[in-house]
Scaffold this motif. Structure first.
Motif, PDB file in Angstrom:
ATOM      1  N   GLN A  74      62.179  60.650  43.209  1.00  0.00           N
ATOM      2  CA  GLN A  74      61.391  61.516  42.334  1.00  0.00           C
ATOM      3  C   GLN A  74      61.463  62.967  42.800  1.00  0.00           C
ATOM      4  O   GLN A  74      61.523  63.881  41.989  1.00  0.00           O
ATOM      5  CB  GLN A  74      59.939  61.037  42.309  1.00  0.00           C
ATOM      6  CG  GLN A  74      59.795  59.728  41.547  1.00  0.00           C
ATOM      7  CD  GLN A  74      58.368  59.220  41.568  1.00  0.00           C
ATOM      8  OE1 GLN A  74      57.715  59.240  42.600  1.00  0.00           O
ATOM      9  NE2 GLN A  74      57.886  58.746  40.439  1.00  0.00           N
ATOM     10  N   SER A  77      64.606  64.343  41.645  1.00  0.00           N
ATOM     11  CA  SER A  77      64.536  64.619  40.212  1.00  0.00           C
ATOM     12  C   SER A  77      63.769  65.905  39.942  1.00  0.00           C
ATOM     13  O   SER A  77      64.126  66.680  39.063  1.00  0.00           O
ATOM     14  CB  SER A  77      63.848  63.470  39.473  1.00  0.00           C
ATOM     15  OG  SER A  77      64.550  62.292  39.689  1.00  0.00           O
ATOM     16  N   GLN A  81      64.511  69.830  38.063  1.00  0.00           N
ATOM     17  CA  GLN A  81      63.693  70.513  37.054  1.00  0.00           C
ATOM     18  C   GLN A  81      63.463  71.984  37.399  1.00  0.00           C
ATOM     19  O   GLN A  81      62.828  72.701  36.637  1.00  0.00           O
ATOM     20  CB  GLN A  81      62.324  69.837  36.944  1.00  0.00           C
ATOM     21  CG  GLN A  81      62.375  68.457  36.338  1.00  0.00           C
ATOM     22  CD  GLN A  81      60.973  67.902  36.100  1.00  0.00           C
ATOM     23  OE1 GLN A  81      59.978  68.575  36.311  1.00  0.00           O
ATOM     24  NE2 GLN A  81      60.906  66.669  35.669  1.00  0.00           N
ATOM     25  N   SER A  89      63.156  69.489  31.176  1.00  0.00           N
ATOM     26  CA  SER A  89      63.751  69.203  29.870  1.00  0.00           C
ATOM     27  C   SER A  89      62.807  69.482  28.701  1.00  0.00           C
ATOM     28  O   SER A  89      63.248  69.766  27.594  1.00  0.00           O
ATOM     29  CB  SER A  89      64.200  67.739  29.840  1.00  0.00           C
ATOM     30  OG  SER A  89      63.068  66.911  30.008  1.00  0.00           O
ATOM     31  N   VAL A 117      56.418  59.439  29.520  1.00  0.00           N
ATOM     32  CA  VAL A 117      56.758  58.309  30.398  1.00  0.00           C
ATOM     33  C   VAL A 117      57.703  58.848  31.478  1.00  0.00           C
ATOM     34  O   VAL A 117      58.641  59.573  31.168  1.00  0.00           O
ATOM     35  CB  VAL A 117      57.452  57.181  29.597  1.00  0.00           C
ATOM     36  CG1 VAL A 117      57.787  56.004  30.513  1.00  0.00           C
ATOM     37  CG2 VAL A 117      56.593  56.735  28.424  1.00  0.00           C
ATOM     38  N   GLY A 118      57.427  58.505  32.723  1.00  0.00           N
ATOM     39  CA  GLY A 118      58.267  59.036  33.808  1.00  0.00           C
ATOM     40  C   GLY A 118      57.899  60.481  34.088  1.00  0.00           C
ATOM     41  O   GLY A 118      58.765  61.333  34.248  1.00  0.00           O
ATOM     42  N   ILE A 137      52.424  58.989  32.453  1.00  0.00           N
ATOM     43  CA  ILE A 137      52.489  57.789  33.287  1.00  0.00           C
ATOM     44  C   ILE A 137      53.781  57.793  34.101  1.00  0.00           C
ATOM     45  O   ILE A 137      54.774  58.411  33.714  1.00  0.00           O
ATOM     46  CB  ILE A 137      52.401  56.467  32.454  1.00  0.00           C
ATOM     47  CG1 ILE A 137      53.581  56.321  31.474  1.00  0.00           C
ATOM     48  CG2 ILE A 137      51.091  56.371  31.723  1.00  0.00           C
ATOM     49  CD1 ILE A 137      53.656  54.924  30.837  1.00  0.00           C
ATOM     50  N   GLN A 149      51.588  53.586  36.063  1.00  0.00           N
ATOM     51  CA  GLN A 149      51.664  52.514  35.074  1.00  0.00           C
ATOM     52  C   GLN A 149      53.118  52.317  34.638  1.00  0.00           C
ATOM     53  O   GLN A 149      53.857  53.277  34.463  1.00  0.00           O
ATOM     54  CB  GLN A 149      50.832  52.913  33.842  1.00  0.00           C
ATOM     55  CG  GLN A 149      50.722  51.858  32.770  1.00  0.00           C
ATOM     56  CD  GLN A 149      49.891  52.333  31.586  1.00  0.00           C
ATOM     57  OE1 GLN A 149      50.242  53.303  30.920  1.00  0.00           O
ATOM     58  NE2 GLN A 149      48.781  51.657  31.329  1.00  0.00           N
ATOM     59  N   ASP A 150      53.480  51.046  34.455  1.00  0.00           N
ATOM     60  CA  ASP A 150      54.795  50.706  33.905  1.00  0.00           C
ATOM     61  C   ASP A 150      54.664  50.724  32.381  1.00  0.00           C
ATOM     62  O   ASP A 150      53.821  50.019  31.827  1.00  0.00           O
ATOM     63  CB  ASP A 150      55.175  49.295  34.408  1.00  0.00           C
ATOM     64  CG  ASP A 150      56.549  48.858  33.927  1.00  0.00           C
ATOM     65  OD1 ASP A 150      57.093  49.488  32.992  1.00  0.00           O
ATOM     66  OD2 ASP A 150      57.067  47.878  34.483  1.00  0.00           O
ATOM     67  N   PHE A 151      55.484  51.512  31.733  1.00  0.00           N
ATOM     68  CA  PHE A 151      55.408  51.600  30.266  1.00  0.00           C
ATOM     69  C   PHE A 151      55.563  50.222  29.623  1.00  0.00           C
ATOM     70  O   PHE A 151      54.930  49.933  28.605  1.00  0.00           O
ATOM     71  CB  PHE A 151      56.507  52.547  29.758  1.00  0.00           C
ATOM     72  CG  PHE A 151      56.598  52.642  28.255  1.00  0.00           C
ATOM     73  CD1 PHE A 151      55.512  53.090  27.512  1.00  0.00           C
ATOM     74  CD2 PHE A 151      57.756  52.286  27.582  1.00  0.00           C
ATOM     75  CE1 PHE A 151      55.580  53.175  26.124  1.00  0.00           C
ATOM     76  CE2 PHE A 151      57.837  52.368  26.199  1.00  0.00           C
ATOM     77  CZ  PHE A 151      56.749  52.819  25.475  1.00  0.00           C
ATOM     78  N   MET A 152      56.370  49.367  30.252  1.00  0.00           N
ATOM     79  CA  MET A 152      56.625  48.051  29.682  1.00  0.00           C
ATOM     80  C   MET A 152      55.384  47.150  29.769  1.00  0.00           C
ATOM     81  O   MET A 152      55.317  46.103  29.151  1.00  0.00           O
ATOM     82  CB  MET A 152      57.815  47.381  30.378  1.00  0.00           C
ATOM     83  CG  MET A 152      59.101  48.192  30.327  1.00  0.00           C
ATOM     84  SD  MET A 152      59.526  48.707  28.663  1.00  0.00           S
ATOM     85  CE  MET A 152      60.226  47.207  28.014  1.00  0.00           C
ATOM     86  N   SER A 170      62.261  61.174  29.119  1.00  0.00           N
ATOM     87  CA  SER A 170      63.252  62.113  29.630  1.00  0.00           C
ATOM     88  C   SER A 170      63.815  61.586  30.942  1.00  0.00           C
ATOM     89  O   SER A 170      63.089  61.477  31.946  1.00  0.00           O
ATOM     90  CB  SER A 170      62.595  63.487  29.831  1.00  0.00           C
ATOM     91  OG  SER A 170      63.469  64.335  30.530  1.00  0.00           O
ATOM     92  N   MET A 185      62.715  48.791  25.774  1.00  0.00           N
ATOM     93  CA  MET A 185      61.914  50.011  25.978  1.00  0.00           C
ATOM     94  C   MET A 185      61.916  50.853  24.696  1.00  0.00           C
ATOM     95  O   MET A 185      60.874  51.354  24.264  1.00  0.00           O
ATOM     96  CB  MET A 185      62.500  50.813  27.148  1.00  0.00           C
ATOM     97  CG  MET A 185      61.602  51.918  27.635  1.00  0.00           C
ATOM     98  SD  MET A 185      62.301  52.722  29.080  1.00  0.00           S
ATOM     99  CE  MET A 185      61.065  52.404  30.304  1.00  0.00           C
TER     100      MET A 185
END
Ligand SMILES: C[S@@+](CC[C@H](N)C(=O)[O-])C[C@H]1O[C@@H](n2cnc3c(N)ncnc32)[C@H](O)[C@@H]1O
Length: 287
Positions: A74, A77, A81, A89, A117-118, A137, A149-152, A170, A185
Motif C-alpha cells: 500500500q 501504491s 499517487q 487517479s 474501494v481500495g 474501504i 472491509q472486503d468489498f466482496m 482504482s 467483483m
C-alpha cells in the motif's frame, strides 16, 4: 524567533498520528518492482489455494511478509499517487465531472454517495472535492476514515438510503489475483449502485450511477485475454455504458454509467491476442 519556528514544526510532526505520516520515498523502479512482486505472489497464492496446497500457501505468505506484507504494498501504491508520479487517479474523475460539479454541490437530497474501494488516503481529489459523501474501504485500513472491509463481504444495501451513486475501483481489479473473482467483483458493483435516471437533470443521469475503473494500461493493451473491445463487451453485458475513457502510458481510466439490467452473457478466458511478451490479465463472467 527562527529557533521557535523550527521547534514548533518538529513538535507538530512528532504529534502526527502514524497513519498520516508520509511513507519513506522509494524509487520509481523499486516501487514498480515491489508492486509486481506482490501481484505475482498474489496470483501464485490464489492458484495454491485453488489446489488446496496449504504448504505452498504458507510459503507464499512468508514471502509476502518478507516483502513487508500488504502494508508495504500500500505504501508503494501511495508513492504512485504522488503528484510528481502522475498524481492520484481520482484527479481524472474530477476533471470529467467538471461540467456537473456546481450542480453536485447543491443537490436537494444532499451530496451523492461515493464508495471508494481500495482507499489508501482520505485526501485524494475525490475526497477533497467536497461534492461527495465519501465511504472508503480497504482490506487493510491505513487509518481513520477508511473502514477495514472486503468489498466482496460488504453487506448489501438494505434500501436506497444505503445505495451508492458512484463506486471507485482504482487499481483494485488488477490486485485481485483470480479472473473469476474479478468478474464477481464487477457484478457486485451493480448490487450497490442506485437505479439509473433518478435525477431531474439529464446531465446528472449521464454521469450517475456509475463505476470509475482504473487499470494498469497493459491489462488492456498487452494482455492475451483482454483488449478494449472485450472489456467493453463485458461491461455492456453488465448493463454499463462507457461515458468517458482516457489512456496514458501507465494507466487506463474509465467512467461506466449503469444504464440497463445485466444480460445473461458469460465470458470465458478467451484468447484475443497472440505473442510471447504478453500478460495474462483476464476477467471471467459467469451468469
Ligand atoms: C494498488 S492499491 C490501489 C489504491 C488506490 N485506489 C489507487 O488508485 O492508488 C489496491 C488496494 O485495493 C485493496 N483491495 C483489493 N481488494 C479489495 C477488496 N476486495 N475490498 C477492499 N479493498 C480491496 C488492497 O488492499 C489495496 O490497498
Amino acid at each position: 524567533m527562527g529557533i521557535k519556528k523550527k521547534e514548533r514544526s518538529r513538535n507538530l510532526a512528532a504529534g502526527r498520528p502514524p497513519t498520516l505520516q508520509r511513507p519513506k520515498s522509494i524509487s520509481r523502479k523499486a516501487t514498480k518492482a515491489l508492486i509486481n512482486s506482490h501481484h505475482i505472489l498474489g496470483k501464485r497464492k490464489a492458484q495454491a489455494l485453488a489446489k488446496g496446497n496449504h504448504a505452498e500457501v504458507a510459503a507464499i505468505n512468508a514471502e509476502i511478509s518478507a516483502l513487508g506484507g500488504l502494508e508495504r504494498y500500500q505504501q508503494a501504491s501511495l508513492q504512485g499517487q504522488r503528484i510528481d508520479r502522475g498524481g492520484d487517479s481520482s484527479r481524472v474523475l474530477m476533471e470529467w465531472l467538471n461540467p456537473v460539479q456546481s450542480m453536485l454541490k447543491d443537490l436537494p437530497n444532499g451530496p451523492l454517495r461515493m464508495l471508494e474501494v481500495g482507499a489508501l488516503s482520505t485526501t485524494n481529489q475525490c475526497s477533497k472535492s467536497g461534492v461527495f459523501a465519501m465511504h472508503r474501504i480497504d482490506l487493510n485500513s491505513q487509518g481513520e476514515g477508511i473502514l477495514q472491509q472486503d468489498f466482496m463481504e460488504r453487506p448489501l444495501p438494505k434500501d436506497d438510503s444505503e445505495r451508492i451513486d458512484i463506486i471507485s475501483l482504482s487499481l483494485v481489479l488488477n490486485f485481485v489475483p483470480d479472473a473469476h473473482v474479478r468478474g464477481r467483483m464487477l457484478q457486485r458493483t451493480l448490487e450497490f449502485l442506485k437505479e439509473p435516471n433518478r435525477h431531474a437533470n439529464p446531465e446528472l443521469n449521464e454521469f450517475f450511477p456509475s463505476l470509475f475503473l482504473v487499470l494498469p494500461a497493459p491489462c488492456v493493451t498487452n494482455s492475451r485475454y483482454m483488449d478494449e473491445t472485450r472489456l467493453e463487451a463485458i461491461m455492456v453485458a453488465l448493463g454499463y455504458v462507457k461515458v468517458k475513457s482516457k489512456m496514458t502510458q501507465r494507466l487506463v481510466y474509465y467512467l461506466w454509467a449503469k444504464k440497463t439490467a445485466a444480460c445473461d452473457t458469460a465470458f470465458a478466458k478467451t484468447q484475443v491476442r497472440t505473442g510471447t511478451a504478453r500478460n495474462n490479465f483476464s476477467i471471467v463472467l459467469r451468469v
